[in-house]
Design a protein around this motif. Structure first.
Motif, short mmCIF file in Angstrom:
data_model
loop_
_atom_site.label_atom_id
_atom_site.label_comp_id
_atom_site.label_asym_id
_atom_site.label_seq_id
_atom_site.Cartn_x
_atom_site.Cartn_y
_atom_site.Cartn_z
N LEU A 194 11.81 2.98 -4.71
CA LEU A 194 10.77 3.45 -5.89
C LEU A 194 10.81 3.83 -6.76
O LEU A 194 10.23 4.33 -8.06
N GLN A 195 12.12 3.97 -7.17
CA GLN A 195 12.79 4.24 -8.42
C GLN A 195 12.99 2.76 -9.04
O GLN A 195 12.89 3.32 -10.64
N ASP A 196 12.18 1.98 -8.67
CA ASP A 196 12.99 0.97 -9.34
C ASP A 196 11.11 0.55 -10.25
O ASP A 196 9.83 0.94 -9.65
N PRO A 197 10.77 1.06 -11.36
CA PRO A 197 9.02 1.67 -12.35
C PRO A 197 7.85 -0.02 -11.74
O PRO A 197 7.79 -0.04 -11.48
N GLU A 198 9.25 -1.10 -12.08
CA GLU A 198 7.55 -2.67 -11.14
C GLU A 198 7.31 -1.93 -9.98
O GLU A 198 6.05 -1.95 -9.49
N ILE A 199 8.10 -1.61 -8.82
CA ILE A 199 7.99 -1.77 -7.46
C ILE A 199 6.90 -0.11 -7.32
O ILE A 199 5.92 -0.18 -6.99
N LYS A 200 7.06 0.88 -8.35
CA LYS A 200 6.29 1.65 -7.82
C LYS A 200 4.87 1.23 -8.50
O LYS A 200 4.13 2.06 -8.49
N ARG A 201 5.21 -0.11 -9.78
CA ARG A 201 3.87 0.52 -9.90
C ARG A 201 2.56 -0.39 -9.91
O ARG A 201 1.56 -0.16 -9.50
N THR A 202 3.50 -1.50 -8.97
CA THR A 202 2.74 -2.57 -8.12
C THR A 202 2.27 -1.52 -6.46
O THR A 202 0.86 -2.05 -6.04
N ARG A 203 3.19 -0.65 -5.87
CA ARG A 203 2.82 0.68 -4.93
C ARG A 203 1.42 1.02 -5.53
O ARG A 203 0.63 1.55 -4.65
N ASN A 204 1.65 1.62 -6.85
CA ASN A 204 0.54 2.14 -7.68
C ASN A 204 -0.78 1.56 -7.04
O ASN A 204 -1.82 2.00 -7.18
N ALA A 205 -1.01 0.58 -7.86
CA ALA A 205 -1.37 -0.41 -7.58
C ALA A 205 -2.56 -0.83 -6.55
O ALA A 205 -3.64 -0.72 -6.18
N VAL A 206 -1.96 -0.99 -5.43
CA VAL A 206 -2.54 -1.37 -4.13
C VAL A 206 -2.90 -0.42 -3.57
O VAL A 206 -4.13 -0.04 -2.21
N THR A 207 -3.12 1.14 -3.74
CA THR A 207 -3.51 2.63 -3.38
C THR A 207 -4.88 2.72 -3.34
O THR A 207 -4.55 3.16 -4.45
N PRO A 208 -5.35 2.95 -3.22
CA PRO A 208 -6.72 3.11 -3.89
C PRO A 208 -6.77 4.16 -3.85
O PRO A 208 -7.44 4.53 -5.12
N LEU A 209 -6.20 5.24 -3.54
CA LEU A 209 -5.92 6.58 -4.94
C LEU A 209 -5.52 6.71 -5.66
O LEU A 209 -5.31 8.02 -6.37
N GLY A 210 -4.65 4.75 -5.99
CA GLY A 210 -4.24 4.79 -7.39
C GLY A 210 -2.34 5.45 -7.68
O GLY A 210 -2.38 5.02 -8.60
N ARG A 211 -2.13 5.62 -6.89
CA ARG A 211 -0.37 6.54 -6.79
C ARG A 211 -0.13 6.14 -5.50
O ARG A 211 -0.53 6.81 -4.81
N VAL A 212 1.40 6.26 -5.48
CA VAL A 212 1.97 6.53 -4.28
C VAL A 212 2.33 7.95 -3.98
O VAL A 212 1.32 8.89 -4.98
N GLY A 213 2.60 8.33 -3.28
CA GLY A 213 2.30 9.81 -2.24
C GLY A 213 3.66 10.69 -3.15
O GLY A 213 4.45 10.03 -3.66
N GLN A 214 3.33 11.71 -2.95
CA GLN A 214 4.18 12.84 -3.63
C GLN A 214 4.96 13.70 -2.39
O GLN A 214 4.02 13.99 -1.26
#
Ligand SMILES: NC(=O)c1ccc[n+]([C@@H]2O[C@H](COP(=O)([O-])OP(=O)(O)OC[C@H]3O[C@@H](n4cnc5c(N)ncnc54)[C@H](O)[C@@H]3O)[C@@H](O)[C@H]2O)c1
Length: 258
Positions: A194-214
């Motif tokens: 998830l430290q890879d910005p591209e992976i994080k961006r695509t994972r944010n995008a597929v998550t209905p609430l718009g972001r990965v969790g903290q």
């Protein structure tokens, strides 16, 4: 009064990630914690940061004697234990076709057997003292759905849901509640990708609430289950996943009713 004033939580795998956040939030809400981990350096640093409300105990959740010492540390240091969070994990990933028995066993030993042993040690101490308590285990979206290439991880996380339910039923008469949370992708050291910005961006995008969790998203649910607001909740696993687990129909082409 703070929510966990007078309460003591054992956090197995508490040196970093979701366990660390849970320890910090539990103390912030008035409680005291025993941080158990194999990572002595990180565990000690965290306990120091939290001051008198925290103690570090070296812990290997796969070893029953170590689990018993972990629980005893809480009783010796703070006089009681009220809660347990099972957050320890080590993933030996791989496709099942090639997975070695060693890799399979190690993920099972820490993820599943470790959850069993730490919970058993905690329950035995409570039963001896006739005290109520609360346990929160950590499953995963990978326990709801098979996670290809994860080695034994999905099997472990699926089994944690059933183990949670069995403990809950066996211990309800003791006043010990046992529940679990099932997070999806959460930004912790475990998910280095998830430290890879591209992976994080695509994972944010597929998550209905718009972001990965903290970690705080998961810790909030854990603290709810640990606390008195959940006094009538047991044998339950709560998905904390931004809606990801239910979103499969969002990802199919060809919907005709837009
Ligand atoms: N991060 C995520 O996206 C995610 C998603 C779903 C579920 N989970 C689950 O949440 C829990 C915590 O994950 P995390 O992301 O915080 O992981 P993490 O790797 O950051 O933390 C896990 C901790 O467990 C400790 N540990 C490893 N082996 C141990 C042992 N034998 N005895 C005691 N402690 C041991 C590690 O030292 C570490 O401090 C795990 O059960 C994981 O499967 C995480």
């Amino acid at each position: 009064m703070a929510r966990f004033e007078g309460k003591v939580a054992l956090i197995a795998g508490g040196a970093r990630g979701i366990g660390e956040q849970t320890a910090v939030d539990f103390v912030h809400d008035g409680g005291r914690v025993v941080i158990g981990d194999v990572n002595d350096e990180l565990g000690r640093k965290l306990a120091q940061r939290l001051g008198d409300a925290a103690v570090y105990a070296p812990l290997d959740v796969g070893d029953p004697e170590s689990c018993a010492r972990f629980v005893a540390t809480g009783i010796e240091r703070f006089g009681q234990v009220d809660a347990l969070v099972n957050s320890a994990i080590r993933i030996r990933s791989g496709a099942l076709l090639d997975l070695s028995l060693d890799d399979w066993n190690e993920t099972l030993r820490i993820g599943l057997t470790g959850t069993f042993l730490a919970t058993q040690a905690f329950g035995r101490a409570l039963a001896r003292q006739g005290r109520p308590g609360s346990v929160v285990n950590i499953s995963s979206i990978g326990g709801r759905f098979p996670y290809s290439g994860s080695g034994a991880y999905s099997s472990v996380k699926g089994a944690i849901i059933r183990l949670t339910e069995q403990f809950a039923l066996e211990w309800a008469h003791l006043g010990i509640r046992v529940n679990a949370v099932a997070p999806a992708h959460v930004e912790t050291p475990l998910l280095v990708y998830l430290q890879d910005p591209e992976i994080k961006r695509t994972r944010n995008a597929v998550t209905p609430l718009g972001r990965v969790g903290q970690p705080a998203d998961i810790s909030a649910a854990i603290l709810y289950l640990l606390g008195d607001d959940a006094a009538w909740v047991t044998a339950t696993t709560i998905d904390i996943d931004g809606g990801l687990g239910k979103s499969i129909m969002n990802h199919l082409a060809g919907r005709k009713w837009d």
